[in-house]
Design an enzyme around this catalytic site. Structure first.
Site, short mmCIF file in Angstrom:
data_model
loop_
_atom_site.label_atom_id
_atom_site.label_comp_id
_atom_site.label_asym_id
_atom_site.label_seq_id
_atom_site.Cartn_x
_atom_site.Cartn_y
_atom_site.Cartn_z
N ASP A 1 0.83 -1.20 -0.03
CA ASP A 1 -0.01 -0.05 -0.14
C ASP A 1 0.93 1.32 -0.07
O ASP A 1 1.70 1.23 0.77
CB ASP A 1 -0.98 0.03 1.03
CG ASP A 1 -2.32 0.13 0.97
OD1 ASP A 1 -2.73 0.91 0.15
OD2 ASP A 1 -2.86 -0.86 1.26
N ASP B 1 -3.19 4.33 -2.42
CA ASP B 1 -4.08 4.97 -1.55
C ASP B 1 -4.60 6.44 -2.14
O ASP B 1 -3.89 7.12 -2.37
CB ASP B 1 -3.59 5.05 -0.36
CG ASP B 1 -4.75 5.31 0.91
OD1 ASP B 1 -5.99 4.36 0.94
OD2 ASP B 1 -4.88 6.28 1.23
N GLU C 1 -6.65 3.87 -6.06
CA GLU C 1 -7.98 4.05 -5.43
C GLU C 1 -8.54 5.07 -5.98
O GLU C 1 -8.04 6.39 -5.47
CB GLU C 1 -7.73 4.15 -3.93
CG GLU C 1 -8.99 4.06 -2.88
CD GLU C 1 -9.08 4.42 -1.60
OE1 GLU C 1 -9.99 4.06 -0.82
OE2 GLU C 1 -7.86 5.25 -1.21
N HIS D 1 -11.13 -3.59 2.55
CA HIS D 1 -10.80 -3.51 4.03
C HIS D 1 -11.77 -2.30 4.41
O HIS D 1 -11.87 -1.78 5.75
CB HIS D 1 -9.47 -3.00 4.52
CG HIS D 1 -8.97 -1.63 3.62
ND1 HIS D 1 -8.73 -1.74 2.31
CD2 HIS D 1 -8.89 -0.43 4.07
CE1 HIS D 1 -8.24 -0.52 1.90
NE2 HIS D 1 -8.11 0.21 2.95
N ASP D 2 -12.38 -1.55 3.40
CA ASP D 2 -13.28 -0.49 3.84
C ASP D 2 -14.80 -0.66 3.73
O ASP D 2 -15.71 0.23 3.72
CB ASP D 2 -12.89 0.86 3.01
CG ASP D 2 -11.63 1.54 3.33
OD1 ASP D 2 -11.20 1.38 4.18
OD2 ASP D 2 -10.78 2.15 2.37
#
Length: 568
Positions: free
Chosen positions: A109, A216, A274, A351-352
């Site tokens: 990440d 990210d 993202e 994960h969100d």
């Protein structure tokens, strides 16, 4: 050396990452080897053969960097150190080697929109207005109202509720943070800051052998530096949603092209960004067009955000949605690439977000859970694009029990901030709806421990990659609220790669309901028995258990049953 969408690491004409299966590991909850209550990198290493046997080609490791853990590692205080509970740099080096010796790859990440407020860069930046790193973050003086009361520089609302500005008493200015107050935003307008990001957060890890990055908040680096107020769309609230002030900003493509040119391309590093608040295909294509030389892939969130009330004030005010709405989003994002040089990702968990079976399927009974989990897996496996799995998705993990109390069991900073805001409103109905929404949508659901007592899993092989990964998507019965049906056709995006005599089509038929579905009512006349032919069609796969397949009915799908028929 290379460029984004580079072909030097391709099989034939196809870059490796197009046909790869990516698997996201959230280290805190994946595998704990020392019984301290936190997952760790040795735990991931211990399970690397499990991932290899599962068919994973590339592991995406969520942040394991040094961090105060205010936002579970997305608040980084040292890009070149590992959070002690996760392990050491040597552990990461061993993980890289463990992946590579098995023919797998590893991406990390990349969190470079912001740092932790404990990062040395920010500590220097806030030390004085004349510090050389002052301009590495975004500082602004206060505004004052007619009565002399101090006000933030703008009325922008943060993603985690509250203002995007925090007052620093020491230097008497505000700093910008799109997320938590402990996550100050870096100033990408500063070239020295960008160079430090490339050196310390990217080249350091690429030199150690990682194969790329999930990037990210990739479209938030360029802000409106004239800092206007956002229009009032939430009357009565001090802070207003303002994504137009920082998403897809004026210099964003310049910044990403520079990142690619200086770092990603020379290392042939894969990149997946993202991309939030970018709901139109024409907005997305500039990021993933091969000619643009920016990113290989992005995550677009229209589908996975279904049911939420938007990213700001009402995010956890859950709303029901019909199957036809889900199908429309899928059709849009499956067909938008035709005739372009871009690429797409396929995912329904990360994960969100809450677990897919609890959101798109049915976890009310064991039978419904198994059937709907298999249907969701089949749905994902037959879509065009690169597949991204989230840990536990392969065993159908579901949300936390609905009777778990929010204040005791929910830990995520975003969940708690929205819940506190609802309670502070004193509005009983808003509190109730927020609680209901959190039990379906909260990020906490995807972060509970991986359940290692799962049974073996299976899936599609690479034999059908041309059809399912690359094939054109053709929706059928779009308005039906029970059946989800489409055709995959490998006369799609890359016709030159498929010989005419080998071209195939697949009919994907899925029952997205807890009731039997009659196919003949919809003129879907298909074969029923595995291996048999009906015209030129044969059943390729079904979600039924083997013991139930002898009683399959040609014209009826059982609750949550799905099938794929292949034709030549």
């Amino acid at each position: 050396m290379g460029s984004v969408n580079d072909t030097s690491l391709c099989v034939g004409k196809t870059p490796w990452w197009k046909e790869a299966v990516f698997y996201q590991v959230y280290p805190a909850s994946f595998k704990d080897t020392n019984n301290d209550g936190w997952g760790d990198i040795p735990g991931l290493i211990a399970k690397i053969d499990y991932l290899h046997d599962l068919g994973v080609d590339c592991v995406w490791l969520s942040p394991m960097f040094e961090s105060p853990q205010k936002d579970m590692g997305y608040d980084i205080s040292d890009y070149q150190a590992v959070f002690s509970r996760y392990g050491t740099l040597s552990d990461v080096d061993y993980l890289i080697s463990a992946c590579h010796t098995r023919g797998m790859k590893l991406i990390l990440d990349l969190v470079v929109n912001h740092t932790s407020d404990q990062h040395p860069w920010f500590q220097e930046s806030r030390s004085s207005k004349t510090n050389p790193k002052r301009d590495w973050y975004m500082w602004k003086p206060a505004r004052y109202d007619a009565n002399g009361n101090r006000m933030p520089p703008t009325n922008w609302r943060s993603y985690f509720a509250g203002p995007t500005w925090t007052w620093d008493e020491h230097t008497q200015e505000y700093y910008l943070h799109l997320y938590d107050t402990s996550q100050p935003d870096l100033n990408w307008e500063n070239p020295e800051c960008r160079k430090a990001i490339y050196d310390e957060a990217m080249r350091f890890w690429l030199d150690r052998g990682v194969d790329g990055f999930r990037i990210d908040t990739v479209n938030k680096y360029s802000k409106r530096v004239d800092f206007p107020d956002a229009p009032v769309t939430m009357p009565g609230e001090t802070d207003q949603p303002a994504p137009e002030m920082w998403c897809n900003g004026p210099r964003i493509h310049e910044f990403i092209r520079e990142m690619n040119e200086q770092v990603l391309a020379p290392y042939n590093a894969v990149s997946v960004g993202e991309l939030s608040n970018t709901p139109l295909p024409e907005q997305v294509l500039p990021y993933v067009s091969a000619a643009a030389k920016e990113l290989d892939m992005v995550f677009e969130f229209s589908t996975i955000r279904l049911g939420t009330g938007g990213p700001f004030h009402g995010k956890y005010l859950y709303r029901e949605f019909p199957l036809s709405e889900l199908k429309q989003y899928v059709a849009t994002w499956q067909q938008w690439l035709e005739g372009t040089d871009g690429w797409h990702t396929v995912f329904c968990e990360n994960h969100d977000n809450g677990r897919a079976v609890s959101r798109f399927g049915d976890d009310s009974t064991a039978e419904a859970w198994e059937a709907s989990a298999k249907t969701i897996a089949l749905w994902q496996a037959t879509l065009t694009g690169t597949i991204f799995l989230y840990q536990g998705q392969e065993i159908g993990m579901v949300n936390m029990p609905k009777d778990w109390p929010i204040e005791a069991e929910y830990k995520d900073v975003e969940s708690l901030n929205f819940y506190k805001e609802a309670k502070a409103s004193g509005d009983v109905e808003r509190i109730r709806k927020t609680e209901e929404g959190l039990r379906i949508l909260a990020r906490d659901h995807s972060r509970i421990p991986m359940q290692w007592d799962a049974s073996p899993n299976s899936g599609f092989t690479k034999e059908y990659s041309g059809l399912f990964v690359h094939g054109a998507f053709r929706p059928v019965l779009q308005e039906d609220e029970t059946l989800f049906v489409y055709v995959k056709d490998d006369q799609g995006f890359e016709e030159g790669d498929v010989q005419a005599e080998k071209r195939r089509k697949a009919l994907v038929v899925m029952n997205f309901s807890g009731k039997p579905a009659n196919l003949q009512e919809h003129n879907l006349d298909v074969a029923a028995t595995p291996g048999c032919k009906h015209g030129e069609e044969r059943l390729l796969v079904t979600t039924l258990r083997k013991k139930d397949m002898s009683s399959m009915e040609a014209g009826t799908l059982r609750p949550w049953e799905s099938r794929v028929y292949l034709s030549f």
